[in-house]
Design a protein around this motif. Sequence first.
Motif, PDB file in Angstrom:
ATOM      1  N   LYS A 170      35.749  98.666  43.265  1.00 32.05           N
ATOM      2  CA  LYS A 170      36.434  97.268  43.260  1.00 32.05           C
ATOM      3  C   LYS A 170      35.951  96.193  42.183  1.00 32.05           C
ATOM      4  O   LYS A 170      36.514  95.577  41.416  1.00 32.05           O
ATOM      5  CB  LYS A 170      36.650  96.766  44.440  1.00 32.05           C
ATOM      6  N   THR A 171      34.422  96.039  42.096  1.00 35.60           N
ATOM      7  CA  THR A 171      33.798  95.325  41.452  1.00 35.60           C
ATOM      8  C   THR A 171      34.199  95.702  40.202  1.00 35.60           C
ATOM      9  O   THR A 171      34.414  94.800  39.052  1.00 35.60           O
ATOM     10  CB  THR A 171      32.357  95.540  41.433  1.00 35.60           C
ATOM     11  N   ARG A 173      37.037  97.105  38.770  1.00 32.65           N
ATOM     12  CA  ARG A 173      38.252  96.803  38.743  1.00 32.65           C
ATOM     13  C   ARG A 173      38.352  95.222  38.490  1.00 32.65           C
ATOM     14  O   ARG A 173      39.106  94.572  37.431  1.00 32.65           O
ATOM     15  CB  ARG A 173      39.338  97.041  39.859  1.00 32.65           C
ATOM     16  N   ILE A 174      37.636  94.486  39.236  1.00 30.00           N
ATOM     17  CA  ILE A 174      37.681  92.820  39.091  1.00 30.00           C
ATOM     18  C   ILE A 174      37.193  92.609  37.761  1.00 30.00           C
ATOM     19  O   ILE A 174      37.730  91.708  37.079  1.00 30.00           O
ATOM     20  CB  ILE A 174      37.051  92.213  40.225  1.00 30.00           C
ATOM     21  N   GLY A 177      39.774  93.090  35.448  1.00 30.28           N
ATOM     22  CA  GLY A 177      40.776  92.034  35.354  1.00 30.28           C
ATOM     23  C   GLY A 177      40.458  90.677  34.683  1.00 30.28           C
ATOM     24  O   GLY A 177      41.145  90.150  33.815  1.00 30.28           O
ATOM     25  N   GLU A 211      41.275 100.412  35.591  1.00 26.79           N
ATOM     26  CA  GLU A 211      41.867  99.389  35.268  1.00 26.79           C
ATOM     27  C   GLU A 211      42.312  98.817  33.992  1.00 26.79           C
ATOM     28  O   GLU A 211      43.437  98.472  33.652  1.00 26.79           O
ATOM     29  CB  GLU A 211      41.318  98.040  36.100  1.00 26.79           C
ATOM     30  N   VAL A 297      30.385  89.138  38.394  1.00 22.58           N
ATOM     31  CA  VAL A 297      30.871  89.749  39.601  1.00 22.58           C
ATOM     32  C   VAL A 297      29.940  89.666  40.407  1.00 22.58           C
ATOM     33  O   VAL A 297      28.955  90.684  40.289  1.00 22.58           O
ATOM     34  CB  VAL A 297      31.936  90.737  39.604  1.00 22.58           C
ATOM     35  N   ILE A 333      33.804  86.313  42.477  1.00 19.07           N
ATOM     36  CA  ILE A 333      33.746  86.238  40.965  1.00 19.07           C
ATOM     37  C   ILE A 333      32.950  84.700  40.806  1.00 19.07           C
ATOM     38  O   ILE A 333      33.361  83.773  41.296  1.00 19.07           O
ATOM     39  CB  ILE A 333      35.280  85.928  40.480  1.00 19.07           C
TER      40      ILE A 333
ATOM     41  N   VAL B 334      40.198  84.265  43.166  1.00 17.63           N
ATOM     42  CA  VAL B 334      40.950  85.527  43.447  1.00 17.63           C
ATOM     43  C   VAL B 334      41.909  85.920  42.305  1.00 17.63           C
ATOM     44  O   VAL B 334      42.840  85.117  41.833  1.00 17.63           O
ATOM     45  CB  VAL B 334      41.789  85.525  44.864  1.00 17.63           C
ATOM     46  N   GLN B 337      43.259  91.912  40.931  1.00 11.87           N
ATOM     47  CA  GLN B 337      42.142  92.921  41.330  1.00 11.87           C
ATOM     48  C   GLN B 337      41.656  92.733  42.533  1.00 11.87           C
ATOM     49  O   GLN B 337      40.929  93.695  43.177  1.00 11.87           O
ATOM     50  CB  GLN B 337      41.585  93.519  40.151  1.00 11.87           C
ATOM     51  N   SER B 338      41.327  91.577  42.960  1.00 11.25           N
ATOM     52  CA  SER B 338      40.703  91.152  44.256  1.00 11.25           C
ATOM     53  C   SER B 338      41.499  91.656  45.363  1.00 11.25           C
ATOM     54  O   SER B 338      40.851  91.821  46.465  1.00 11.25           O
ATOM     55  CB  SER B 338      40.467  89.638  44.333  1.00 11.25           C
TER      56      SER B 338
END
Lengths: 340, 340
Positions: A170-171, A173-174, A177, A211, A297, A333, B334, B337-338
């Motif tokens: 997830k990190t 992916r963020i 983004g 992503e 992040v 973030i 947010v 992706q979050s």
Amino acid sequence: MITIKELAKIAGVSRGTIDRVVNRRGRVDKSVEARISGIIDKYGYKPNKVARALVNQKKLYVIGAISASVNNVFFRDVVEGVRRAEAEMKEFGVSLRYREVAKFSVPDQLACIDEMLEEGIDALAINPINDEAIRSRLKEVDRRNIPVITFNSDIEGTDRLAYIGCDYRKTGRIAAGLVAVSCREKANIAVVIGSMKSLGHHLRMQGFCDEIKKYSGLKVERVVEMYDDESTSFEKVRELLAEAGEVDAFFFAAGGKEGGLRAIRESREGNWPRIVTVDIDPFTTSCLREGLVFATVCQQPFVQGYEPVKQLAHCLLYGEKPEKAVQYTQAEIVIRQSIS
Amino acid sequence: MITIKELAKIAGVSRGTIDRVVNRRGRVDKSVEARISGIIDKYGYKPNKVARALVNQKKLYVIGAISASVNNVFFRDVVEGVRRAEAEMKEFGVSLRYREVAKFSVPDQLACIDEMLEEGIDALAINPINDEAIRSRLKEVDRRNIPVITFNSDIEGTDRLAYIGCDYRKTGRIAAGLVAVSCREKANIAVVIGSMKSLGHHLRMQGFCDEIKKYSGLKVERVVEMYDDESTSFEKVRELLAEAGEVDAFFFAAGGKEGGLRAIRESREGNWPRIVTVDIDPFTTSCLREGLVFATVCQQPFVQGYEPVKQLAHCLLYGEKPEKAVQYTQAEIVIRQSIS
DNA sequence: TTGAAAGCGTTACCAC
DNA sequence: GTGGTAACGCTTTCAA
């Protein structure tokens, strides 16, 4: 809330017997045990935590904590969390034995576990190396009825009560983004990573690349390993910049980013690429301030230190097991305006 | 850890007397009190929380909680936090009386406080309207020795134990940072706000504008009030877009953003401006998913419900006052992706 | 104004 | 196997 005393009267036995059944201490007649279990269920008896804690205060519990890291700035916050939990639990008779071992040394970590086992611990919080020897040692720990919680990185195939740490994918992916937001049209992206062999780093990169693919125009052109080493990081990034000169964005997916960031800062003054990193430390903070890095992040290192100790203490004191076996910390973030 | 019993022996008095001094119950001879206070300090005596909790369990405490909001999506998470704290504290003999009142109605909130006072509460968590009448009523609450914690918005001039909620100015600054990242060169920005008269909204806007000024090329061209009303929001944003057609970015600084977002979505298909909002709800989530909104800055509503109740319970149970009088919740960024 | 004693709900220990 | 009792550290109550 029904008490053990009332229950004893109802069942026509002594509190001692109820206690033995509730806490599975054995030495209770099979038939009696069955009958009492029934009554317990029927009345929904739950031992009173406060009273339990009061008697248990006499005991002195020791929680062992092992971090796989020395001189890592990330772990400073972890330690703070550990210390905070220690301070809070102190008055309940819980003490702490904290130790750090070199990041990738299996023998060191093994020795450390053994040492703690010998000195005597009642629970273990560990940032384990995902290795066969460690795994089997942790099984041994479990066999001795010492509850284990892993943090920061997990290890499969053990009976750890819980894992508390980052959701690496997830990190990634963020971070993707964020890069996407800052690059409107097209962009060539470079990812700088510690080691492909590190499960965490690998997952992060995967999440990032997956992503990025969703954005047409964005492309991950290069992936560089720097083995968590500053000078390697510096050199490799410098080479990269010299080579093509066409990197629009960077993702630093691990610690050891200082070298790489310095290389970028020196190379093209004023006209920096877009940079996203992970985690935060004084150097990253200064980079955020000056605008070199626009976002990082983070993974709540404090929580990663605090929660394992706290939850183990609750386990020892009240017999409370963690509700969730996998507890991801928030992927936070942070941009310049978030700090101070 | 020295106990009250040992202290009594040392001082040559009974535990009762120590207890009276420690808890300021009065009915102790002045000179004796002074002497005992000295001994308490000398030995650093601190009452044992667990033992204290054990006896206090007999008492049934009631905590009152008042939210200034009806049908507000944001408060669903707040309520969840409140309920969670309630569930956790239930076994310690703490119960909860929760009520919501219309957002801006001072008489309603006043009546609600009075009602609770009459029914009998031992502590109060409130999301207060910043108004003279409310202020004086809260002072009355304090005079009755009922501890108060404010959440989500604060009120000056009362003796509330703590404020737990958003740092509005910072939220604005962070939103500005996000807008800036997404607009590389020049941009005209519009801010959509609830009401200038709301302290929180005002601070948010200030923070936003202050920060935007630091970026040459970025300009806040328009500020629109929509009084937390969806249709007003819709109309005003539509007018705005029709008018000049030159808005590159939006900051929705309050709830009631749904109308405005719909207006944008309808107006220029595919070619949306950059949009940052605050808080999150199902509608905002869907906007994040489709890419209409690229980031939203949240304020941990769950924490805003959970912490006040929890901290008040600790205050009642253990006599522990909150360490910090101002506890800002995290301004959580947010992006798509979050979520999930 | 002070002290003594009972009680909170649990666990530990020692008889039986 | 089971029961009885003391103990944990505090608050409360009642008597002095």
